[in-house]
Design an enzyme around this catalytic site. Structure first.
Site, PDB file in Angstrom:
ATOM      1  N   CYS A   2       0.843  -1.193   0.000  1.00  0.00           N
ATOM      2  CA  CYS A   2       0.000   0.000   0.000  1.00  0.00           C
ATOM      3  C   CYS A   2       0.872   1.235   0.000  1.00  0.00           C
ATOM      4  O   CYS A   2       2.095   1.149   0.056  1.00  0.00           O
ATOM      5  CB  CYS A   2      -0.931   0.016   1.218  1.00  0.00           C
ATOM      6  SG  CYS A   2      -0.130   0.489   2.760  1.00  0.00           S
ATOM      7  N   ARG A  50      -4.489   0.772  -0.662  1.00  0.00           N
ATOM      8  CA  ARG A  50      -4.096  -0.641  -0.648  1.00  0.00           C
ATOM      9  C   ARG A  50      -4.073  -1.252  -2.040  1.00  0.00           C
ATOM     10  O   ARG A  50      -5.002  -1.084  -2.821  1.00  0.00           O
ATOM     11  CB  ARG A  50      -5.055  -1.459   0.225  1.00  0.00           C
ATOM     12  CG  ARG A  50      -4.615  -2.922   0.393  1.00  0.00           C
ATOM     13  CD  ARG A  50      -5.634  -3.755   1.126  1.00  0.00           C
ATOM     14  NE  ARG A  50      -5.156  -5.123   1.310  1.00  0.00           N
ATOM     15  CZ  ARG A  50      -5.926  -6.173   1.556  1.00  0.00           C
ATOM     16  NH1 ARG A  50      -7.243  -5.994   1.676  1.00  0.00           N
ATOM     17  NH2 ARG A  50      -5.429  -7.371   1.698  1.00  0.00           N
ATOM     18  N   ILE A  54      -2.068 -10.229  -0.789  1.00  0.00           N
ATOM     19  CA  ILE A  54      -2.220 -11.388   0.096  1.00  0.00           C
ATOM     20  C   ILE A  54      -3.442 -11.174   0.981  1.00  0.00           C
ATOM     21  O   ILE A  54      -3.684 -10.064   1.462  1.00  0.00           O
ATOM     22  CB  ILE A  54      -0.952 -11.585   0.966  1.00  0.00           C
ATOM     23  CG1 ILE A  54       0.247 -11.969   0.073  1.00  0.00           C
ATOM     24  CG2 ILE A  54      -1.168 -12.644   2.035  1.00  0.00           C
ATOM     25  CD1 ILE A  54       1.564 -12.061   0.812  1.00  0.00           C
ATOM     26  N   ASN A  79       3.702  -0.596   4.158  1.00  0.00           N
ATOM     27  CA  ASN A  79       3.859  -0.711   2.719  1.00  0.00           C
ATOM     28  C   ASN A  79       4.909  -1.773   2.466  1.00  0.00           C
ATOM     29  O   ASN A  79       6.028  -1.665   2.960  1.00  0.00           O
ATOM     30  CB  ASN A  79       4.307   0.646   2.144  1.00  0.00           C
ATOM     31  CG  ASN A  79       4.756   0.543   0.696  1.00  0.00           C
ATOM     32  OD1 ASN A  79       4.266  -0.282  -0.048  1.00  0.00           O
ATOM     33  ND2 ASN A  79       5.703   1.392   0.316  1.00  0.00           N
ATOM     34  N   GLY A  80       4.562  -2.820   1.720  1.00  0.00           N
ATOM     35  CA  GLY A  80       5.543  -3.848   1.416  1.00  0.00           C
ATOM     36  C   GLY A  80       4.970  -5.241   1.508  1.00  0.00           C
ATOM     37  O   GLY A  80       3.758  -5.439   1.499  1.00  0.00           O
ATOM     38  N   SER A 371      12.250  -9.381 -10.094  1.00  0.00           N
ATOM     39  CA  SER A 371      13.310  -8.738 -10.859  1.00  0.00           C
ATOM     40  C   SER A 371      14.657  -9.028 -10.210  1.00  0.00           C
ATOM     41  O   SER A 371      14.727  -9.525  -9.086  1.00  0.00           O
ATOM     42  CB  SER A 371      13.053  -7.225 -10.950  1.00  0.00           C
ATOM     43  OG  SER A 371      13.904  -6.617 -11.896  1.00  0.00           O
ATOM     44  N   GLY A 372      15.739  -8.705 -10.934  1.00  0.00           N
ATOM     45  CA  GLY A 372      17.073  -9.119 -10.502  1.00  0.00           C
ATOM     46  C   GLY A 372      17.906  -8.075  -9.805  1.00  0.00           C
ATOM     47  O   GLY A 372      19.120  -8.257  -9.651  1.00  0.00           O
TER      48      GLY A 372
END
Length: 641
Positions: A2, A50, A54, A79-80, A371-372
């Site tokens: 979020c 948001r 999950i 956030n995360g 992503s790398g």
């Protein structure tokens, strides 16, 4: 996932500030278009947007939790993503705690009650966290160890405001007493010197960032007190003869476990794919968990500035459906104001423009991509990391002779063979290396910013970081520096801001707590060896990634900016930006126009310096002058994709 926003008031008048928070929330609707709202008590008001990833139907924010005798003691917004939330839930349940949701937010607040501020040491993920303790009247703030997720703050007479995006703070400037038009000149010098605004600064005076790997506490009317919890010390362990394969196996196992954890989601997860080993390794491992994995890449029509063909070959080799976005120069130029608005502060890295377009393409099909990012900083992937090995002979030269060689190097004509070697070899590491982005030397910078004092040069930023790595070998010191400068200032800012601009969550499995535990123990010859970089990582991936990318040079999303600024594609646009910019008190525009006139892609390449200035001028036109319209469109994404 979020966008969070909050104000801890100085005089218990949070209810009065709810309208300001509601007005500011749409500025970061892109971070969470699925749900929005506010919450407040007498001291604090939260706002949130948001993006449901999950526990879609539950885990709404802010999330209230408390023990049985204080059932709503804490209010959390974050956030995360926490990738080990399942394991944390099991551990805390065994300790006697109960949970009301199945998401990844509740284990944070339960863990905070159980471990206090040390909860961050148990979290495996990316996060910007705010927890309000209604009993102790203290606000707890935290960022993940690498700085994947941002967290801005400002302290004013009305209290402390904190947010995932700076623009929301600027939107509330009248109520908070923040000066939305005051450029921080010291931060500007650092930006021009480094290509990004280094933490904890921002280009607005008074608005700062919680640093990566730090927690902070603040009480109503008090100051923000930060504490660093992440101290990378690189406890390098020699590898016994014949034990190399065990090291390679540990790397492969740690990365495979990280990718598995990063695939946890209740929505579809895709993967970015360029032509290098990093993204290819991630995509290959992700395919094991999602047979229908989608991969995405971008490029340009100009030859030599596209990894589309190599990425397509990789996608075919690992058996995934692959989507390509080709960006034209016209699209590139038109998107720049919008992208810089999303960034909050300029980042003078042209690669963020193609990243914006490939993220937009990915968002049509998925909500999350892997992503790398981070592999180069952890495993020694930048070619510049070889430099200390090539200059090792200078370490044995006596001081007086070295001083003479330094004078000789300075006296040689520019471009003469040997001049650069002498200059680099006789310059201490702390003075010669300040990250991958070196747009200006000081003499060039002073021609553009004639008012800038020398004491504001890059060493003001890098010296404290170098001090923390005293005693490490030179290659490791360079990596350590990049963790706190280039990676969190450029790589992760563009990764977060540009993907979230498209309401797309980007996850970076290399930047994982357990992967780092393996990477930080590698000796130099397991990072830089046999003429290559990321040696141990390449060996670990031999049985995983296709052979054609195993030793391929990293390009990422290369951009033909030096050619476009010299040709019809961008030269006229650049001249218009310079002439129309109202930055005369900050920048010597005559010098910049001269640089543009001189610029040639091979003979006098000023592209990096020009792009640094142009990005700032566009930023100034948007945020300070209010003259440039970034052209932000309101999107209406569905709750589930």
């Amino acid at each position: 996932m979020c966008g969070l926003l909050g104000i801890l008031t100085a005089r218990s008048d949070a209810a009065d500030l709810v309208p300001a928070v509601e007005r500011a929330l749409p500025c970061m609707r892109h971070r969470g278009p699925d749900e929005a709202g506010t919450w407040n008590d007498a001291d604090l008001v939260y706002g949130f947007n948001r993006l449901s990833i999950i526990d879609l139907a539950h885990s709404h924010q802010p999330l209230a939790w408390g023990p049985e005798d204080q059932p709503e003691r804490y209010a959390l917004t974050f956030n995360g993503e926490i990738y080990n939330y399942v394991e944390l839930r099991e551990e805390l349940t065994a300790a006697g705690y109960t949970f009301n949701t199945s998401g990844d937010g509740e284990p944070i607040v339960v863990g905070f009650h159980h471990w206090g501020a040390d909860v961050v040491k148990h979290l495996r993920g990316m996060f910007g966290v705010a927890i309000w303790d209604t009993v102790e009247k203290k606000l707890f703030l935290a960022r993940d160890q690498f700085g994947i997720k941002p967290l801005y703050y400002a302290t004013t007479g009305r209290g402390t405001v904190f947010a995932s995006e700076k623009k929301t703070i600027l939107e509330m400037a009248p109520e908070l007493g923040v000066d939305a038009k005051d450029v921080d000149k010291r931060a500007l010098v650092h930006y021009m010197d480094l290509q990004y605004v280094p933490e904890p600064e921002s280009l607005h005076t008074g608005i700062r960032r919680i640093e990566s790997g730090c927690t902070a506490t603040v009480s109503p009317g008090g100051k923000v007190e930060q504490t660093r919890y992440f101290h990378p010390n690189f406890p390098i362990r020699p590898v016994p003869k014949g034990g190399e394969q065990a090291v390679f196996d540990r790397i492969a196992e740690a990365l495979e476990d990280s990718v598995a954890k990063h695939m946890r989601a209740d929505v579809t997860v895709g993967s970015f794919l360029s032509g290098g080993i990093d993204s290819t390794a991630i995509a290959t491992l992700a395919k094991r968990h999602n047979p229908n994995l989608l991969t995405f890449t971008t490029g340009f029509e100009r030859e030599g500035f596209s990894e589309v063909d190599v990425a397509a070959e990789s996608a075919a080799a690992i058996g995934v459906e692959h989507i390509v976005k080709v960006v034209s120069p016209e699209e590139f130029a038109a998107a720049i104001p919008k992208i810089i608005w999303y960034l909050d502060d300029p980042v003078a890295d042209p690669a963020l423009v193609p990243l914006y377009f490939v993220a937009a393409e990915a968002r049509k099909r998925v909500k999350v991509v892997l992503s790398g990012e981070g592999a180069d900083e952890l495993f020694g992937g930048y070619t510049i990391y070889k430099e200390p090995l090539s200059l090792a002979g200078f370490d044995r030269v006596p001081g007086p002779l070295k001083a003479g060689l330094a004078k000789l190097g300075d006296a040689l004509p520019d471009g003469m063979r040997g001049k650069s070697l002498l200059q680099r070899g006789t310059t201490p590491l702390e003075d010669r290396y300040y990250g991958n982005a070196r747009s200006f030397n000081w003499e060039q910078l002073q021609r553009v910013l004639p008012w800038a004092p020398r004491e504001w040069d890059h060493r003001e930023v890098t010296a404290p970081i170098y001090a923390r790595s005293e005693g490490m070998d030179p290659v490791t010191r360079m990596q350590h520096l990049d963790l706190f400068t280039w990676m969190r200032g450029d790589i992760l800012v563009k990764a977060d801001k540009i993907t979230m601009a498209n309401s797309l969550e980007l996850r970076v499995p290399f930047l994982d707590r357990e992967v780092f535990k393996v990477a930080e123990t590698l000796p130099v010859d397991m990072r830089i060896a046999n003429g290559t970089t990321k040696y141990a990582l390449r060996k670990a991936m031999e049985q995983i990634v296709p052979a054609h990318v195993l030793n391929r040079r990293k390009l990422g999303f290369p951009v033909p900016i030096r050619h476009w600024l010299a040709g019809d594609e961008l030269r006229g646009w650049a001249e218009d930006v310079i002439r129309e910019s109202q930055t005369d008190e900050l920048i010597d525009k005559a010098q910049v126009l001269q640089m543009l006139a001189e610029h040639h892609p091979t003979e006098r390449d000023h592209s990096r310096r020009l792009w640094t200035i142009l990005a700032f001028m566009v930023w100034h036109g948007i945020f300070i002058e209010g003259r440039i319209d970034p052209g932000i469109e309101q999107r209406d994404y569905p709750v589930q994709l």
